[in-house]
Each structure stands twice: as structure tokens, then as C-alpha cells.
Design a protein around this motif. Sequence first.
Motif: not given
Length: 249
Positions: A53, A65, A68, A73-74, A77
Motif C-alpha cells: 500500500g 491512501p 493498494s 490493505t487499503r 492503511e
Amino acid sequence: MSHPTDFGTARETRLLHAFVDLADTLVDDYDVVDVLHQLVENCVDLLDAAAAGLLLSDQRGGLLPVASTSEQTRRLELFQLEADEGPCLDCFRTGEPVVVADLAAATDRWPRFAAHAAAEGFRSVHAVPLRLRGSTIGALNLFGTQAGPMDDQDLRVARALADTATIGILQERAIRRGEVLTEQLQTALNNRITIEQAKGVLAHAGDIDMNQAFQRLRSYGRATSTRLSEIAHRLVTGELPPKVILDHR
């Protein structure tokens, strides 16, 4: 049966293509958001990372962000930003890489983040700054599902990819004028909101998840030679029906 050297040669070829694609940003018109998504995907494809990410700084010094490899994963973050702790934040604030071979040993350093990352199945994390000549504009996070340090060569490759992407974002003239972020970078940060909205529109219309929606957007953009941000805007405003993208092959 393939020989071990065949694998090495294939990896080197993919790595070369990754750098060529990033180098194109120095001389050609490009979509920053798409370039950064390609960067995180290259990291997972080429390096010993299960997910990646990227957080980018806005003009006020906050992090957002931008890219990613998955919705999971986003969210991780975003959790870093909400908890105000984690490797990406430390990396951005110091301008130095952050290497954590075992997240279980980082509970004192990042109590909330370490627990959250472990719950998502991650056991290690490496953060690399997007930095040029003392200007740090973001950080790249590489997550592993196994404890252990990343291979030194892989870490050097990650830094080189991040450095090349940074050069593509920060133009030399902007650096000489002391401008940390170019207008193009700010536009990318603004466009991410529209792109997230477009992903939601497409996911709802096609009954698909957000990752699939984003891949459909990117695929349609590349097939029609249209910027991702432009497609997202047309989709959100109703100018482009979701069915056109969903039915595109």
C-alpha cells in the motif's frame, strides 16, 4: 521442467519492464494514480511481499491512501492514519526505511496497529519512503504473511522503484523552486475521491467487490486510452453508464 535460471531471467525481465514503465513518467503525460497502483502491484509481483500500500502527502503535510493491492490493505492503511501509529507514518516522518521482521515484537511500538495487522494475517512489514533530496512525499508499505526480514536485494529494489516513482512525481524545476508537491500531485489526491466513488458505483451496479470494480475501471481505461480519473468522473456524474464498463471485454 524450467531451470532455476529461467525463473531468474523471467523476474529480471519483469523488473526491467517495471522500471521502463516508471521511467516513462519522466518524459510522457501520465496518470499519477494509475502509476502508483502499478507500483504497488509490481512490488507484490516482483518482491517477497504479500500485499502493498502507498500513502501520499497532501499540501498540508497529512497522509492519504492513494494505492493498494487490495481493499484489505487499503483499510489497514486507513487504520494507521486513524490510530496515528504504524510503520508508514514513522517512515514518512523520519524519511528513513522502517523494517519490522516480526510484528509480534512491535506491540510496544505500535500496540493498536500491530494487533490489527496481525488480525488481518500479516506477520512482517517494511516501509520505504518516497523521498528525493530531503523531500519526503509519502511512504510505501510492504506486508508479509510470514515473519522474517525481507531479502536485502528485494529491499533495494523496492527503494529503487519508490525513488523512480518519486522522481516522476516531483519534477526537477518544482524541487529547485522549493515546491514539495506539484499541481499534478495535488490533482491526483483530489481524483482519488472520485475514483473511490466510481468503484462504489461499479461494484453496486455489477454486484462485484471493490477490487474487481477497480480492475474493470483500469482495464476499460487502458483499452480506450482514457485516463482513470476521467472515466471515474464520467461514471460518477452519470455520463458513462456502469453497464458500458461491466460489459466491456
